[in-house]
Enzyme design. Structure first.
Site, short mmCIF file in Angstrom:
data_model
loop_
_atom_site.label_atom_id
_atom_site.label_comp_id
_atom_site.label_asym_id
_atom_site.label_seq_id
_atom_site.Cartn_x
_atom_site.Cartn_y
_atom_site.Cartn_z
CG ASP A 1 -1.46 -9.42 -3.26
OD1 ASP A 1 -2.34 -9.82 -3.83
OD2 ASP A 1 -0.55 -8.71 -3.59
NE ARG B 1 -2.45 -16.26 -6.83
CZ ARG B 1 -1.80 -15.20 -7.23
NH1 ARG B 1 -2.33 -14.14 -7.90
NH2 ARG B 1 -0.44 -15.01 -7.14
CG ASN C 1 2.57 -5.63 -3.36
OD1 ASN C 1 1.41 -5.66 -3.74
ND2 ASN C 1 3.51 -4.90 -4.16
NE ARG D 1 -1.97 -9.09 -11.81
CZ ARG D 1 -2.37 -7.92 -11.72
NH1 ARG D 1 -3.31 -7.26 -12.55
NH2 ARG D 1 -1.75 -7.09 -10.81
N GLY D 2 -4.72 -9.67 -8.95
CA GLY D 2 -4.94 -8.32 -8.19
C GLY D 2 -5.92 -8.46 -7.02
CD GLN E 1 2.92 -10.35 -12.32
OE1 GLN E 1 4.26 -9.97 -12.26
NE2 GLN E 1 2.54 -11.18 -11.61
#
Length: 344
Positions: free
Chosen positions: A233, A88, A243, A47-48, A192
């Site tokens: 993001d 995603r 985000n 992720r990220g 997270q």
């Protein structure tokens, strides 16, 4: 420095650190199929935004290798690449990474692999550049020799190919002796901040305090921090940013407190095709993420749930967007095409 993703030359696979298991266990996944990669992306094993860009590019190679071994036709191959690209919807870097190499597919997997590796290498370079620019901007704006920072979610090496974005700025400040402490939001519902950012800060020897998300606004308004630094993001043409959900609350508190709210992301996160934040598709995730914690129920199973993964911070609340191509100041200079100068 931990590496969240690597290309395994001998096996021709993507090796991912499974972030769903941190900080309790460090286990790696070896990805050699599209199904495995899509599952890793959707489960948040990887992720990220920058990391998703890297695995998007490398994922095209995985799809091509699988097509060769299983005898897919071109239509099936393109469909599988689309599955990776759309795994995603909110994070623009995933689609960007796929698109960076897709046109080279007719030249074969070796050509695509070379281009994908360049995406990975360029991400680390971009992160280190934006970290220097961001640290310079923050120290100049605050006028302080040491700053206290609040951050949300995870933007370190775990969220990128290496080094980090917002976390990279924090690391740069620490290396300069210009960081006093970091307040780390736990980042509900998947923690997270608690599981990942605190883990990275501990490994890097950076002083920090973990706080529940609900404490962050008070931490800011009470004057306990000098700047908020988060990642993104997706960044729209006018400077709105998406985000991890909870980011908007920090921006509102910073405006009230009169301290800078800083967004850090590589230029590849800028999406000039999206005019403003209202056009960003916000991913909604499974109710189970909210109804339980660590496998233990926290509410009745029948409880209705609203679980958006992201929120949008309007540009007028953002004092600086730091990219590898420079710093722009949306709140001070509103412009519907503000990000054109730093777009990838």
């Amino acid at each position: 420095m931990v590496l969240a993703l690597q290309w395994q030359e001998d096996a021709q696979t993507i090796r991912l650190l499974d972030q769903t298991l941190l900080p309790v266990e460090e286990r790696y996944l070896d990805v050699d199929t599209v199904d495995t990669l899509v599952a890793a992306i959707q489960s948040l094993a990887v992720r990220g935004a920058p990391a998703l860009g890297a695995v998007g590019a490398l994922g095209v190679v995985v799809a091509m290798r699988q097509a060769e071994s299983e005898g897919w036709g071109d239509e099936r191959l393109q469909s599988e690449v689309d599955r990776i690209r759309l795994a995603r919807p909110t994070a623009v870097n995933l689609a960007w990474g796929v698109d960076q190499v897709r046109a080279a597919m007719p030249s074969g997997p070796e050509t695509v692999l070379k281009m994908a590796k360049a995406v990975v290498e360029e991400d680390e370079a971009a992160n280190r550049t934006l970290s220097r620019l961001g640290a310079d901007w923050i120290l100049d704006r605050t006028g302080k020799q040491q700053v206290r920072v609040v951050t949300h979610c995870n933007t370190g090496a775990l969220a990128t190919s290496a080094w980090g974005t917002a976390y990279g700025i924090i690391h740069e400040l620490h290396d300069r002796g210009a960081l006093e402490v970091v307040y780390v939001d736990e980042t509900r519902p998947l923690l997270q901040g608690a599981r990942l950012t605190s883990w990275e800060l501990t490994r890097d020897g950076i002083p920090h305090l973990l706080e529940v998300d609900g404490a962050a606004s008070s931490t800011i308004v009470r004057g306990l921090v000098d700047v908020a630094i988060i990642g993104a993001d997706r960044i729209t043409a006018n400077g709105d940013t998406a985000n991890k959900v909870g980011s908007l609350a920090l921006a509102l508190a910073c405006q009230r407190a009169g301290i800078p709210f800083v967004v850090a992301a590589p230029s590849s996160t800028v999406d000039l095709a999206t005019a403003h934040g209202d056009d960003i598709a916000i991913e909604e995730r499974d109710a189970a993420e909210v109804l339980s914690l660590g496998g233990h129920p926290t509410a009745l199973p029948s409880t209705p749930v609203y679980n958006p993964a992201f929120d949008v911070t309007p540009h007028d609340l953002i004092n600086a967007i730091v990219t590898d191509r420079g710093v722009v100041e949306p709140a001070a200079r509103p412009d519907p095409n503000l990000l054109a100068s730093v777009a990838s």
